[in-house]
Design a protein around this motif. Sequence first.
Motif, PDB file in Angstrom:
ATOM      1  N   GLY A  37      48.753  22.523   0.571  1.00 35.99           N
ATOM      2  CA  GLY A  37      49.073  21.353   1.370  1.00 35.99           C
ATOM      3  C   GLY A  37      50.197  20.495   0.830  1.00 35.99           C
ATOM      4  O   GLY A  37      50.803  19.721   1.583  1.00 35.99           O
ATOM      5  N   PHE A  38      50.510  20.608  -0.454  1.00 31.05           N
ATOM      6  CA  PHE A  38      51.489  19.692  -1.046  1.00 31.05           C
ATOM      7  C   PHE A  38      52.441  20.454  -1.963  1.00 31.05           C
ATOM      8  O   PHE A  38      52.082  21.476  -2.540  1.00 31.05           O
ATOM      9  CB  PHE A  38      50.774  18.589  -1.834  1.00 31.05           C
ATOM     10  CG  PHE A  38      49.719  17.868  -1.039  1.00 31.05           C
ATOM     11  CD1 PHE A  38      50.070  16.878  -0.134  1.00 31.05           C
ATOM     12  CD2 PHE A  38      48.373  18.198  -1.170  1.00 31.05           C
ATOM     13  CE1 PHE A  38      49.105  16.225   0.609  1.00 31.05           C
ATOM     14  CE2 PHE A  38      47.400  17.547  -0.438  1.00 31.05           C
ATOM     15  CZ  PHE A  38      47.767  16.560   0.470  1.00 31.05           C
ATOM     16  N   GLY A  39      53.642  19.898  -2.103  1.00 29.00           N
ATOM     17  CA  GLY A  39      54.618  20.487  -3.016  1.00 29.00           C
ATOM     18  C   GLY A  39      55.440  21.577  -2.367  1.00 29.00           C
ATOM     19  O   GLY A  39      55.095  22.113  -1.301  1.00 29.00           O
ATOM     20  N   HIS A  40      56.561  21.904  -3.025  1.00 33.77           N
ATOM     21  CA  HIS A  40      57.475  22.909  -2.483  1.00 33.77           C
ATOM     22  C   HIS A  40      57.816  23.982  -3.504  1.00 33.77           C
ATOM     23  O   HIS A  40      58.753  24.755  -3.292  1.00 33.77           O
ATOM     24  CB  HIS A  40      58.759  22.237  -1.983  1.00 33.77           C
ATOM     25  CG  HIS A  40      58.502  21.210  -0.912  1.00 33.77           C
ATOM     26  ND1 HIS A  40      58.170  21.559   0.383  1.00 33.77           N
ATOM     27  CD2 HIS A  40      58.489  19.844  -0.955  1.00 33.77           C
ATOM     28  CE1 HIS A  40      57.982  20.451   1.092  1.00 33.77           C
ATOM     29  NE2 HIS A  40      58.168  19.398   0.309  1.00 33.77           N
ATOM     30  N   ASN A  41      57.069  24.035  -4.594  1.00 33.46           N
ATOM     31  CA  ASN A  41      57.260  25.119  -5.568  1.00 33.46           C
ATOM     32  C   ASN A  41      56.352  26.268  -5.140  1.00 33.46           C
ATOM     33  O   ASN A  41      55.320  26.538  -5.742  1.00 33.46           O
ATOM     34  CB  ASN A  41      56.908  24.638  -6.972  1.00 33.46           C
ATOM     35  CG  ASN A  41      57.409  25.573  -8.042  1.00 33.46           C
ATOM     36  OD1 ASN A  41      57.691  26.734  -7.774  1.00 33.46           O
ATOM     37  ND2 ASN A  41      57.526  25.076  -9.253  1.00 33.46           N
ATOM     38  N   TYR A  42      56.771  26.957  -4.088  1.00 39.34           N
ATOM     39  CA  TYR A  42      55.892  27.905  -3.407  1.00 39.34           C
ATOM     40  C   TYR A  42      55.513  29.099  -4.272  1.00 39.34           C
ATOM     41  O   TYR A  42      54.411  29.628  -4.144  1.00 39.34           O
ATOM     42  CB  TYR A  42      56.545  28.373  -2.106  1.00 39.34           C
ATOM     43  CG  TYR A  42      56.798  27.262  -1.133  1.00 39.34           C
ATOM     44  CD1 TYR A  42      55.741  26.549  -0.576  1.00 39.34           C
ATOM     45  CD2 TYR A  42      58.097  26.905  -0.762  1.00 39.34           C
ATOM     46  CE1 TYR A  42      55.962  25.514   0.326  1.00 39.34           C
ATOM     47  CE2 TYR A  42      58.338  25.880   0.132  1.00 39.34           C
ATOM     48  CZ  TYR A  42      57.269  25.176   0.675  1.00 39.34           C
ATOM     49  OH  TYR A  42      57.501  24.154   1.550  1.00 39.34           O
ATOM     50  N   GLN A  43      56.435  29.551  -5.125  1.00 39.14           N
ATOM     51  CA  GLN A  43      56.131  30.721  -5.944  1.00 39.14           C
ATOM     52  C   GLN A  43      54.923  30.467  -6.843  1.00 39.14           C
ATOM     53  O   GLN A  43      54.042  31.315  -6.979  1.00 39.14           O
ATOM     54  CB  GLN A  43      57.341  31.100  -6.799  1.00 39.14           C
ATOM     55  CG  GLN A  43      57.199  32.425  -7.545  1.00 39.14           C
ATOM     56  CD  GLN A  43      57.151  33.611  -6.590  1.00 39.14           C
ATOM     57  OE1 GLN A  43      58.100  33.878  -5.865  1.00 39.14           O
ATOM     58  NE2 GLN A  43      56.037  34.331  -6.588  1.00 39.14           N
ATOM     59  N   PHE A  44      54.890  29.278  -7.412  1.00 38.28           N
ATOM     60  CA  PHE A  44      53.738  28.927  -8.261  1.00 38.28           C
ATOM     61  C   PHE A  44      52.514  28.611  -7.411  1.00 38.28           C
ATOM     62  O   PHE A  44      51.432  29.179  -7.612  1.00 38.28           O
ATOM     63  CB  PHE A  44      54.077  27.725  -9.140  1.00 38.28           C
ATOM     64  CG  PHE A  44      52.869  27.113  -9.790  1.00 38.28           C
ATOM     65  CD1 PHE A  44      52.212  27.771 -10.816  1.00 38.28           C
ATOM     66  CD2 PHE A  44      52.371  25.895  -9.356  1.00 38.28           C
ATOM     67  CE1 PHE A  44      51.084  27.228 -11.405  1.00 38.28           C
ATOM     68  CE2 PHE A  44      51.246  25.345  -9.936  1.00 38.28           C
ATOM     69  CZ  PHE A  44      50.605  26.012 -10.964  1.00 38.28           C
TER      70      PHE A  44
ATOM     71  N   PRO B 101      42.455  24.099   4.451  1.00 39.03           N
ATOM     72  CA  PRO B 101      43.799  24.056   3.848  1.00 39.03           C
ATOM     73  C   PRO B 101      44.913  24.374   4.845  1.00 39.03           C
ATOM     74  O   PRO B 101      45.994  23.774   4.776  1.00 39.03           O
ATOM     75  CB  PRO B 101      43.721  25.126   2.749  1.00 39.03           C
ATOM     76  CG  PRO B 101      42.287  25.230   2.419  1.00 39.03           C
ATOM     77  CD  PRO B 101      41.562  24.990   3.701  1.00 39.03           C
ATOM     78  N   LEU B 102      44.644  25.288   5.790  1.00 38.76           N
ATOM     79  CA  LEU B 102      45.666  25.632   6.790  1.00 38.76           C
ATOM     80  C   LEU B 102      45.958  24.452   7.712  1.00 38.76           C
ATOM     81  O   LEU B 102      47.125  24.193   8.060  1.00 38.76           O
ATOM     82  CB  LEU B 102      45.203  26.838   7.612  1.00 38.76           C
ATOM     83  CG  LEU B 102      45.541  28.220   7.044  1.00 38.76           C
ATOM     84  CD1 LEU B 102      44.875  29.309   7.876  1.00 38.76           C
ATOM     85  CD2 LEU B 102      47.044  28.435   6.997  1.00 38.76           C
ATOM     86  N   ILE B 103      44.904  23.751   8.123  1.00 38.67           N
ATOM     87  CA  ILE B 103      45.110  22.584   8.999  1.00 38.67           C
ATOM     88  C   ILE B 103      45.916  21.509   8.276  1.00 38.67           C
ATOM     89  O   ILE B 103      46.833  20.901   8.842  1.00 38.67           O
ATOM     90  CB  ILE B 103      43.738  22.024   9.460  1.00 38.67           C
ATOM     91  CG1 ILE B 103      43.046  23.030  10.378  1.00 38.67           C
ATOM     92  CG2 ILE B 103      43.916  20.682  10.174  1.00 38.67           C
ATOM     93  CD1 ILE B 103      41.616  22.672  10.724  1.00 38.67           C
ATOM     94  N   VAL B 104      45.585  21.281   6.994  1.00 41.04           N
ATOM     95  CA  VAL B 104      46.333  20.306   6.207  1.00 41.04           C
ATOM     96  C   VAL B 104      47.789  20.736   6.069  1.00 41.04           C
ATOM     97  O   VAL B 104      48.711  19.933   6.237  1.00 41.04           O
ATOM     98  CB  VAL B 104      45.692  20.133   4.809  1.00 41.04           C
ATOM     99  CG1 VAL B 104      46.567  19.249   3.924  1.00 41.04           C
ATOM    100  CG2 VAL B 104      44.294  19.528   4.939  1.00 41.04           C
ATOM    101  N   SER B 105      48.013  22.030   5.784  1.00 47.13           N
ATOM    102  CA  SER B 105      49.385  22.525   5.591  1.00 47.13           C
ATOM    103  C   SER B 105      50.198  22.465   6.871  1.00 47.13           C
ATOM    104  O   SER B 105      51.429  22.326   6.834  1.00 47.13           O
ATOM    105  CB  SER B 105      49.357  23.961   5.059  1.00 47.13           C
ATOM    106  OG  SER B 105      48.860  24.863   6.029  1.00 47.13           O
ATOM    107  N   LEU B 106      49.535  22.562   8.019  1.00 45.26           N
ATOM    108  CA  LEU B 106      50.257  22.474   9.297  1.00 45.26           C
ATOM    109  C   LEU B 106      50.949  21.127   9.445  1.00 45.26           C
ATOM    110  O   LEU B 106      52.084  21.041   9.947  1.00 45.26           O
ATOM    111  CB  LEU B 106      49.275  22.704  10.455  1.00 45.26           C
ATOM    112  CG  LEU B 106      49.857  22.600  11.872  1.00 45.26           C
ATOM    113  CD1 LEU B 106      50.938  23.651  12.104  1.00 45.26           C
ATOM    114  CD2 LEU B 106      48.744  22.741  12.913  1.00 45.26           C
TER     115      LEU B 106
END
Length: 540
Positions: free
Chosen positions: A76-83, A150-155
Motif C-alpha cells: 500500500g505504501f512506498g515506491h521501492n517496488y523491488q524490495f 491490501p489490494l483495495i488499499v493499493s488501488l
Amino acid sequence: MKDFKILQLLDKLTFIFRKLGIDYAIMRQILQIKLMMDERKVPTIFNQNKKDQKNSYFKSLWIYALYGLVLIFFMGFGHNYQFQMSIAYGMIIFIIMTTLISDFSSVLLDVRDRSILSTKPITAKTINAAKILHILIYLTYLTVALTAIPLIVSLFTQGIVFFLLTILELIFINIFIVVLTSILYIVILRFFDGEKLKDIINYVQIGLSLVLMIGYQVLIRSFEFVNFEMVVSFKWWSIFILPMWFAAPYELILNSNTSLVTIICTIFSVIVPLIAIGLYIKLIPTFERNLQKLLNTSKAKREKRNRLKDYLLTLICRTSEERTFYRFASLMMKQEREFKLKVYPALGFSFIVPFIFIYNSIQDENVDFSTSLSYLNIYFSMLIIPSAVVMLGHSAKYKAAWIYKVFPIQDYTYLQKGSLKAFLLKLYIPLYIVLSIIFSFIYGQRIIPDLLTVLLASCFYTVICYMGFGNKMPFSKPFDEIGDGHTWKTLLLLIPLAILVGLHFFATRITYGIVIYFIILLVINFITWRLKFKRAKFNV
C-alpha cells in the motif's frame, strides 16, 4: 445436490473448456461432488472442534485475512517496488505453498476415485482438469482472503496499474505453484513406488517447508539499508529467488527500471509459469500411470540388532518395559508421516535460529568470539521441545491406542518416560551434538562446560514441558485436537526456558558458576525424572 456459486461462474466459461477438449458437464459434476465432500474436511491451519466441521475451510479464511493485514505495509505504501513486492510475494508464496502442501497434496495424489471414474467413459483430460480446478478454486479463495484488503488499499494509494498488475501476478503465482508441485511429484513418481514413494513425498514436504522458512533470511540479505532507505543489492544468484521474479515487473513498468536483472526477472515471471503449464500437460499421462504406484506397498525391512546399542540402551532405560516403549516410540517417530511433517521442519528451524541471531550480532558490532557470550543462542535449539512433547501424545493412528489397555504391565509411566527419552536421543540430542561441534569450532573449547550444562537444561526443560501439557498416553490422540489451548501453553512454556537462559548467563558472571550450575541441574534432573514418573494412571 448443492449448487456452488463458483460452479455457476465456471458455467460462463464453458466454451473455453470445450475448445480444450474437456467434457465440461462431466467435469462440473465431479467438481460438485468434491466440493460437497470438502465441506466436511478441517484444514490444517484451523484446528476447530470436530463437532462443527461444516464449511470449516471458509470459516478459516478470516485467519488468512488477518495475516494479509501485514501486506498492507508493503503493497500500500512506498515506491521501492523491488524490495516491497519481493517481501510481499515471499510471504504470499510461503502461505500458499505451505497450505497446498499441508491440505491439498492428498488431492493431487488421490487414487481413491480411480476405481469409479476409470470404469466410466470419461477422458483423462477431463478428470485432470477437475483435479486442477478443484485445487485452484480453494487457492483462489485463499488468495482473495489473503490479499483482498491490501489490494483495495493499493488501488487508492498506488493506482489502477499497480492493482491490475498485482492481480495478474497473483494468477501466475497460483498456477505456477500448483504446476510446480505437480511436476515435483511427477519426478518422484517416475523413480519410486509404494511406501518408499510416500516417505519421499513426506521428506519433500518437510524439506520444502524448511527451505521456505530459511528463504526469508536469504531474501532479506538481498537488500541493504542505505541512509534509512532500502537499496537493492543484486548478486548473480538474485535471479534464482522466486519472489524477485514477480516483483521485477513493478520496477520495469512503474519505475522505468530497465536494468538487465530487472528485465530477466520480468521475463522469468511470465515465461517460466507458461513453460511449466506446457510441461505439466505433456507429463499428465505419465503422472496418471505412475499414480498407480501409490497402491503398491513394500515389505518392511527388519532392523538389525546392534549389541553396542542394546548395551547403551540398558544404561539409559533401566527396565525392560521402558526399553520396549523406547523402541516403540522410536519407530513411531520414524514411520509416522504426519508426526514428521509437523515436527521435522521445526527441528530444522531450531537448528537455523541460533545462527541467525549470531549473524545479527556480528552485523551490529564487532564480536570477539574468544570472549563473547553469544554462544548462549544455542538455547534457541530448545524451541523444538514444547512442540515435540505435544506431538508425542498424538497420532494419525490414534484409534490403535486401545492396545495399551491389553498390555500385561502395571506401570504405564514407563511408556511416557521411554517416549520422552526416545525423542531426546533420536531427535534433539543429534541436533544438539551437531550444534555443539559447530559452536566449539567457532567459540573454542572454553564453552564445553557450558554446552554440557545446556544438555542438562534441555533434559530438565523436557520434563517441564511434559508437566505443562499434562499426562497423556503417547500417540493416543488425533492431531486435530491440537488447538489454541496447546498454543498458549507452548508460549507460556517459553518463560521457564527464558529463566534457564538467565540463570546460565548469571552463572557465567560467577567464579566456578558454570560448574555449580551444572551440578545443580544434574541433581534437579535426577530428582524430577524420578519423582515425576512415579506410578500413575493415564487416560487413553
